[in-house]
Design a protein around this motif. Structure first.
Motif: not given
Lengths: 153, 306, 219, 545
Positions: D318, A92, D308, C49, D321, A94-103, C53, A105
């Motif tokens: 991102s 949960i 992964w 999950v 990530t 690491l997936c949220l980190i990706d979705v929330e941090s897209r764009d 999301i 940087l």
């Protein structure tokens, strides 16, 4: 493992209807608290969710520890159970980190706004996102490679 | 081992690549050398051989845990640095819109010029590609620029590069997208500033002087006409071009017309106004995608197909 | 480990040949069950999950969607499941202490609660179906709605559907345990099946404890 | 050799031959309903070998098609189906069950001194679940084929035609087979160890299998739910992965790789586990750094869950990530390195016998090292941008999966073959196969590193002319590789025609399975084995081989 007097199989008998009843009462009470908390706004939706999930976790822990006997059980069983939660937490988070941090940087000239789409005969701009799909007529169902009809809005 | 370096980021990236390469060579020689050497040197001579009882050696084990770890940390930071340089777009980049669809690349310049599969860009200029897909995932890769980015439906992704040498570079799709995945190619033609100005005005240099019929043939092959129109009279998704010029075509709405220059032009610009009977309205609109001279070329080419 | 070599009490009929003692057999079975429960958590975890999301992406849609659910129904079902967990754990305790009548009645009460749960679920589902609040392309609700609201119902049906499926499986397992209990198969010497079925049943309860606030009490 | 006291009449050399598990209860029906882990292991073995041949056939078709650019053998659509099936069959039907379910099933209880696995019925059930999954996968070829690639990336997989739904459900079913095997092994290792066998006396094969089982249990359920969501998306258009409906196609990749990256370690850990047995046995020397190898298996299993998204550096996730996952990826490289160094250190001053299994083990060391080192190029963010989704990646994972796992699997098969069937095979045939496989493998995949670096994307039906020489080299290599595999299988099959001639411990192995007669009796040991020495302690060895 110690042998209990009245358990020849070598297992201690734990708890009893009284203890279980008390736990049930606690669970019911916490259910009322959850429902009650849902009618109160604690400031932000994040806090509301955290509160609801915390109460659920307390309830879950009571179920695990007493109803599922984890409190008295072998350590390895608790480790198995907890590790499933740990891996789930990784999933949960690491997936949220990706979705929330897209764009996040992105470079200075990136405003976070989607750039103007290319005008085209085939409309595929982000407008209309989130509309429920309509059932496709039979002949439009995914049928041939590469020409699957997207749901029309 | 690596293709030529066509962009500003290729050099630093190749340095890192070569560093990892030589690092790997060293480690491989150490390990493979031991395996082969021990295999020969300590080969069993007889059944009763005794071996020493060595169970572990703490310092040795720590050494081969910590040294690789440190090397890996170096690699991580070096790679991260290169990655940021390769993906963070400089502010002064020229933006080109890219629309990927099965199985072609559509480009649009800031001034509205559009191009299919062949992109002409000026040398030594930072270019940012803003990409979106019409259907499934694609991926934009120019090996010589060392840039790659997936193209997603309904979300913009971007990639930037600054080419350093004029020339032609291959663009390929690297995210599997179906039947035409391996032919979803394009080319990026890097022009000198003078050539680029010329291009903006008159189209690509090599096309400018091409005879019309040849130009038409090129359009036929490169712009997707081939997939629907045969040259030998066989039936595909659209009418065959063989002997079509001068013929009278019947349309789905019952009318009919002679295939002449005007009809061909209309079929390219506004194909759905007249659909030849027994065919379906699947022809894409080429308005804005073909220059006038290319349209003339197609007409000449069709005329030549007797 | 020293005791595992020989069993001082001879062989129980339920003991399998490859185990040295009943104790060894019991701890293997219990570990196996816990491992299985861990897989169940990760199976449901994927849905959680996805829910998390998509909820983040379309918060208004999820809030709007949950207004179509009836909180009292959800609350009743929560109470029913919690109570069934209680009757289950009492049944396990009864089997450990040779209280056969209590064991049988505990199991019957648990199965009955599961039945009530499914009946309530049936009424909820038929209400949704009537309103056209169905997952994916079958969504046909015509009333005022927020963009993306259909996705809430995709998750509602997938999550409660998978959970409901587990309740059904639980009912079958418990019915089988009940039959065996009535045949007098369990005693303080051998109660592993009751114990394991109980663990499974508590997990079904545990998952509902999270589903209830996530689906019915979104804010 | 671990000294074993058995309470029965079983004494080395002069043991009266008891009826083995092969001789008792003959007849096909007795096999089909058997709970004996050895028989189930053998049934798994034949099944995975069959799948290996089918998957290998598809691989050769792919290579043949790539002999020249353009369409020769098949058209693009067929090619896409063929490479998808190659991948899906090799991954889900061959490599994942190969070592744990066949060799592991056979050897693990023997190594523990147990009579069987903890749940024999579940073991048999898991085999039949595998069979059902395999039949569904094969059916999907007949019912329209699948052209999504084994990764099922959305939105391609949710929009393409063909039997994708059936194939996805087959993966779901196969997942349960894998879960049950893992669950069974964990319970077995925890509860059925022979008296005296502490955790640090476990053979390293057991440690490796244990680590594998942890991943099987903890990661496979996520594959299950991913396939369910994919089917839901295809059938109901629920929207979670469909960008047009507000979903996120990249999220599918997270779901998929949350299972499939740990799954890579489901594939390689058992291979490493086999190598940890072969090297000490054929070096006749105690394993170097027992704890280092054991703990690195566990470390790999745990960290494998955290890496992964390194399959997704250019997917549009991102940059933050990317950075996190690149870093974690490097961490998982360390334990693999430790193992390789420990293995080579074990060979140091050993008494190395170059029998067939050892030849495979040495091939493994070379090929796996290449596979591991090329992984560094891909874990490093900057270079991965260039190399992602190219032949470099294809070559890299073949070096790990085929050069690592499959080579170890064949080596292990040669190692335990006498124990399984009671017959010695021809050493010449074995050695020939090992050499052919090694040469063929490198000829096939080394050129692919170069192609990938130069600009050859993967999953391409046709390619630019400049790559033709390398592709042709690779295709020729694949034929040699295929021949090597064939020689290996023929060597083993030929041994079945002989009379049983294998002694209990033909290699001088030090773990408990060599205490049982070859092939073992139905309940493995005559009497109860008691472990008195740690495994790999050759000071107590009575050499037989």
């Amino acid at each position: 493992m110690s042998h209990h007097a009245d358990s020849h199989a070598g297992h201690d008998v734990h708890g009893g209807p009284k203890l279980y009843g008390a736990i049930l009462a606690g669970l019911l009470f916490l259910t009322i608290v959850t429902v009650g908390a849902a009618y109160v706004d604690f400031g932000s939706s994040t806090i509301n969710i955290v509160i609801a999930m915390t109460i659920a976790t307390i309830k879950g822990s009571l179920v695990c520890l007493y109803f599922m006997h984890l409190r008295w059980d072998k350590v390895v069983n608790a480790v198995v159970f907890l590790s499933s939660l740990v891996f789930l937490a990784f999933f949960i988070t690491l997936c949220l980190i990706d979705v929330e941090s897209r764009d996040v940087l992105r470079p200075a000239n990136w405003t976070g706004q989607a750039p103007t789409p290319i005008p085209s005969q085939v409309s595929n701009t982000p407008e209309g996102i989130g509309q429920p799909p309509k059932p496709l007529p039979k002949e439009q169902q995914p049928a041939t490679d590469g020409h699957a009809a997207p749901p029309k809005h | 081992m690596l293709p030529r370096q066509g962009s500003t980021i290729a050099g630093p990236m190749d340095d890192l690549y070569m560093f990892i390469f030589w690092l790997s060579v060293v480690f491989f020689i150490i390990i493979a050398g031991q395996v082969v050497w021990f295999g020969m040197k300590y080969r069993r001579r007889g059944p009763g051989e005794k071996t020493p009882h060595i169970t572990h050696h703490l310092n040795l084990e720590l050494a081969w845990s910590i040294i690789p770890l440190l090397l890996c940390i170096v690699l991580f930071f070096w790679g991260f640095d290169g990655y940021m340089k390769a993906t963070v777009v400089p502010g002064d980049a020229m933006e080109i819109q890219v629309r990927a669809k099965r199985w072609q690349w559509e480009f649009e310049y800031p001034d509205g010029i559009r191009a299919l599969n062949d992109l002409y860009i000026p040398v030594n200029k930072k270019i940012r590609m803003v990409m979106i897909s019409d259907d499934v995932l694609h991926s934009f890769w120019v090996p010589e620029f060392r840039v790659k980015m997936d193209v997603l439906p309904n979300r913009y992704t971007d990639v930037w590069f600054e080419s350093t040498i004029p020339g032609t570079y291959n663009l390929t799709c690297t995210e599997y997208c179906g039947k035409g995945h391996s032919t979803m190619r394009g080319s990026i033609k890097v022009l000198t500033p003078v050539e680029y100005e010329d291009f903006v005005k008159e189209g690509p240099p090599e096309l400018k002087n091409m005879p019309l019929r040849e130009l038409g043939e090129l359009v036929y092959k490169s712009r997707g006409c081939e997939s629907c129109h045969s040259l030998d009279g066989s039936r595909r998704d659209g009418p065959s071009w063989k002997g079509i010029f001068g013929k009278t075509e019947k349309f789905t709405d019952g009318t009919s017309a002679v295939v002449d220059e005007n009809y061909i032009r209309e079929s390219l610009m506004n194909p759905h106004s007249k659909i030849v009977a027994t065919y379906e309205a699947v022809m894409p609109v080429y308005k804005g995608l073909l220059r006038d001279r290319e349209v003339l070329g197609v007409i000449e080419y069709i005329k030549s197909l007797k | 480990m020293s005791q595992t070599l020989e069993s001082a009490h001879g062989h129980h009929p339920a003991q399998q040949h490859h185990f040295a003692t009943m104790e060894q057999q019991f701890s293997a079975a219990k570990l196996g069950m816990w491992l299985f429960l861990a897989t169940e958590i990760l199976l449901f975890g994927g849905l959680f999950v996805g829910y998390g999301i998509m909820h983040n992406r379309h918060p208004e849609a999820f809030v709007a969607g949950h207004h179509h659910l009836q909180r009292p129904m959800g609350a009743i079902n929560t109470i029913v499941l919690l109570f069934s967990s209680f009757t289950m754990v009492v049944a396990v305790w009864a089997s450990q202490t040779n209280r056969k009548k209590l064991l049988i009645w505990g199991l019957i009460a648990t199965i009955a609660c599961a039945g009530i749960f499914m009946v309530v679920k049936y009424f909820e589902y038929s209400h949704k179906i009537h309103d056209g609040l169905l997952p994916g392309k079958f969504y046909s609700y015509k009333g005022p709605q927020v963009e993306g609201e259909f996705m809430f119902f995709s998750f509602y049906f997938m999550m409660t559907g998978l959970h409901g499926f587990h309740v059904l499986i639980g009912m079958i397992v418990l019915a089988w345990i009940l039959i065996r209990a009535m045949r007098n198969e369990f005693s303080d010497q051998y109660y592993a099946p009751v114990d394991l079925a109980g663990l499974y049943w508590h997990l079904v309860d545990l998952i509902w404890i999270y589903l209830f606030p996530l689906l019915y009490l979104v804010s | 050799m671990a000294d074993v006291k058995t309470t029965g009449a079983h004494v080395h050399g002069e043991a009266a031959h008891h009826a083995s598990y092969l001789e008792e209860n003959k007849g096909i029906m007795n096999w089909l309903v058997t709970y004996d882990h050895k028989r189930i292991g053998l049934m798994y073995l034949w099944s995975v070998l069959l799948m290996f041949l089918v998957g290998g056939l598809f691989a050769l078709l792919v290579r043949l098609e790539l002999l020249t650019p353009g369409e020769d053998l098949m058209n693009a659509e067929t090619y896409n189906r063929v490479f998808t099936l190659h991948g899906a069959i090799m991954v889900f039907l061959f490599i994942i069950p190969a070592v744990p379910a066949s060799l592991g099933n056979f050897v693990l209880p023997l190594m523990l001194g147990a009579k069987d696995v903890a749940f024999p019925k579940l073991n048999l059930a898991s085999y039949y679940i595998y069979v059902v999954g395999a039949i569904m996968a094969i059916l999907s070829i007949v019912l329209g084929g699948v052209d999504t690639g084994w990764t099922f990336y959305t939105p391609y997989s949710t929009s393409t035609a063909g039997a994708v739904t059936l194939m996805t459900l087959s993966v779901f079913v196969l997942g349960f087979s894998s879960i049950f095997t893992g669950l069974n092994f964990i319970a077995t290792i925890h509860t059925l160890r022979a008296p005296g066998m502490s955790w640090y006396n476990l053979p390293l094969f057991v440690w490796g299998t244990y680590a594998t089982s942890v991943i099987q249990v903890m990661a496979t359920p996520v594959l299950g739910i991913t396939t369910v969501l994919l089917v839901m998306e295809r059938v109901f258009q629920v929207g979670i992965f469909d960008a047009r409906l507000g979903g996120d196609p990249v999220l599918f990749q997270h779901f998929f790789w949350f299972y499939s990256h740990p799954a890579v370690y489901i594939m390689i850990l058992p291979g490493m586990a086999i190598i940890s047995e072969l090297i000490p046995t054929f070096s006749k020397k105690t394993i170097f750094g027992y704890r280092g190898i054991a703990f690195s298996s566990i470390a790999i299993a745990l960290v494998s869950f955290l890496v992964w998204a390194h399959h997704m550096f250019t997917s549009g996730q991102s940059p933050l990530t990317n950075a996190i996952f690149s870093f974690l990826t490097f961490l998982v490289a360390i334990p693999s390195g430790i193992k390789v160094f420990n293995w080579t250190a074990t060979m140091y001053r050993g008494s190395i016998s170059l029998k067939t299994p050892m030849l495979y083990a040495m091939s493994f060391l070379l090929l796996f090292t290449i596979g591991g080192l090329t992984g560094l190029f891909l874990g490093t963010l900057a270079t991965d941008i260039h190399l992602h989704d190219t032949y470099f990646v294809v070559a890299h994972f073949h070096y790990v999966m085929m050069g690592g796992t499959v080579i170890a699997f064949i080596g292990g098969l040669f190692y335990w073959w006498p124990k399984m069937v009671g017959r010695m095979y021809s050493e010449k045939g074995g050695a020939l196969s090992a050499i052919l496989v090694f040469i063929g493998f490198n000829a096939t995949f080394l050129p692919q590193f170069i192609m990938g670096s130069r600009g050859m994307p993967r999953r391409y039906f046709t390619y630019l002319d400049q790559f033709q020489p390398l592709h042709q080299f690779s295709t020729v290599g694949a034929e040699i590789l295929g021949a090597g595999i064939l020689v290996a299988i023929l060597t083993l099959v030929a041994s079945l025609r002989k009379k049983p001639d294998a002694i209990a411990n033909p290699w001088g192995g030090s773990t408990l399975e060599w205490e049982a007669q070859s092939p073992p009796v139905t309940h493995n040991f005559v009497g109860t084995p008691v472990l008195e020495h740690a495994p790999y302690d050759y000071r107590h060895a009575k050499v037989e081989g």
